[in-house]
Design an enzyme around this catalytic site. Structure first.
Site, PDB file in Angstrom:
ATOM      1  N   CYS A 158       0.832  -1.206   0.000  1.00  0.00           N
ATOM      2  CA  CYS A 158       0.000   0.000   0.000  1.00  0.00           C
ATOM      3  C   CYS A 158       0.867   1.257   0.000  1.00  0.00           C
ATOM      4  CB  CYS A 158      -0.923   0.001   1.210  1.00  0.00           C
ATOM      5  SG  CYS A 158      -1.998   1.459   1.277  1.00  0.00           S
ATOM      6  N   GLY A 175      -7.077  -5.409  -9.399  1.00  0.00           N
ATOM      7  CA  GLY A 175      -7.484  -4.423  -8.406  1.00  0.00           C
ATOM      8  C   GLY A 175      -8.532  -3.472  -8.947  1.00  0.00           C
TER       9      GLY A 175
END
Length: 327
Positions: free
Chosen positions: A100, A224
């Site tokens: 992230c 994603g």
């Protein structure tokens, strides 16, 4: 692709995305062809485990196996404790977040910021792998900066530390989601490791998935942002990988049915008030290619009743409030 005792088939995986990959979305993506869905990240800080947000993120009621839960943190012992806690609450695979790039995550030395400290990476991976009797996976980027692509080094550390599979996003932390993903680093990592490697980044079509798998020799692709508003991408990719043929685009009726089913699950999971608010972004994603979307979004964002929200969505897809197929 095999992760511990679990066969991931098809080798098409939903990436963990905060605020997106909650239980209703994971269930829908699995129904529409995903071989594995990874949860939103859960924080390793035990003081936050009993918040409403944490409680919902570890709700796996009715979820198809295997259940994969991502944890995020910077302290090896805290991460080990978090892994045990989540296994006790239904996790069958633990995924460690080192991918992230968000500022709020990296500023507390979590997520992709951990790639700056290779020694700590090894300590976290080893601590978590030893703490639980389920497979532990890891998600990373190619490096923490464009001039510091240490993804291959991190990958080797991860394998040596007991990680069972590795997902690699083809950008550095510095890149965020800008520019094009690169796959050379993923290919080098795959060549160097014996554990399964998942390729992630800019995979938005079946053809792209095939290309990335062929180019990198990765064992699976991870999807994603391309799944936002398009959860059927998993069946499209799976079909293309298996047959070399493209599925026909889903009908308007199918898209409407899946979206309404998704809304119902959100209302049930969060309660109607919060479910309505969470639903707004999903509605926008589902309708992003439709004519009349701007006026529809403006109208739908003013709605404060779940039944009315659902009715307006149904009417939009039925053509009752200006629906038209995009050219």
């Amino acid at each position: 692709m095999q992760i511990g005792p679990y066969l991931i088939d098809p080798p098409v995986v939903l990436a963990p995305m905060a605020g997106v990959t909650d239980l209703p979305f994971r269930q829908l993506c699995k129904k529409l062809g995903a071989g594995l869905c990874v949860s939103e990240m859960t924080i390793a800080d035990a003081t936050l485990w009993h918040t409403e947000k944490s409680r919902l993120r570890r709700d796996h009621a009715g979820e198809a196996e295997p259940v994969s839960v991502q944890i995020a943190g910077y302290d090896p012992q805290m991460m080990a404790d978090a892994a045990r806690f989540n296994v006790d609450h239904g996790a069958q695979i633990i995924d460690i977040n080192m991918g992230c790039p968000a500022k709020k995550v990296c500023k507390v030395d979590s997520g992709s910021a951990l790639m700056k400290d290779e020694k700590l990476v090894g300590e976290i991976c080893a601590a978590v792998a030893k703490a639980v009797n389920v497979p532990v996976t890891l998600k990373i980027r190619t490096g923490w900066a464009r001039e510091h692509k240490n993804g291959l080094v991190i990958a080797r550390i991860a394998e040596d530390s007991g990680i069972a599979a590795l997902a690699v996003h083809g950008r550095t932390r510095q890149d965020l989601y800008e520019g094009d993903a690169e796959y050379d680093t993923i290919a080098a990592i795959k060549q160097a490791l014996s554990i399964p490697v998942l390729a992630n980044g800019d995979i938005s079509t079946p053809e792209r998935a095939r290309y990335v798998l062929d180019y990198t020799k990765a064992d699976a692709v991870m999807i994603g942002r391309a799944a936002q508003g398009r959860p059927w991408i998993f069946r499209e990719i799976a079909h293309y990988l298996a047959t070399g043929e493209k599925l026909a685009a889903p009908s308007r009726f199918e898209v409407s049915r899946w979206l309404l089913e998704h809304l119902d699950d959100l209302y049930s999971f969060y309660g109607e008030g919060r479910g309505l608010r969470v639903a707004r972004k999903h509605i926008q994603w589902y309708c992003q290619d439709e004519e009349g979307r701007e006026a529809f979004w403006t109208a739908i964002n003013r709605v404060t009743d779940a039944s009315e929200q659902r009715a307006k969505v149904a009417a939009f897809f039925d053509g009752d409030i200006g629906y038209a197929t995009a050219a």
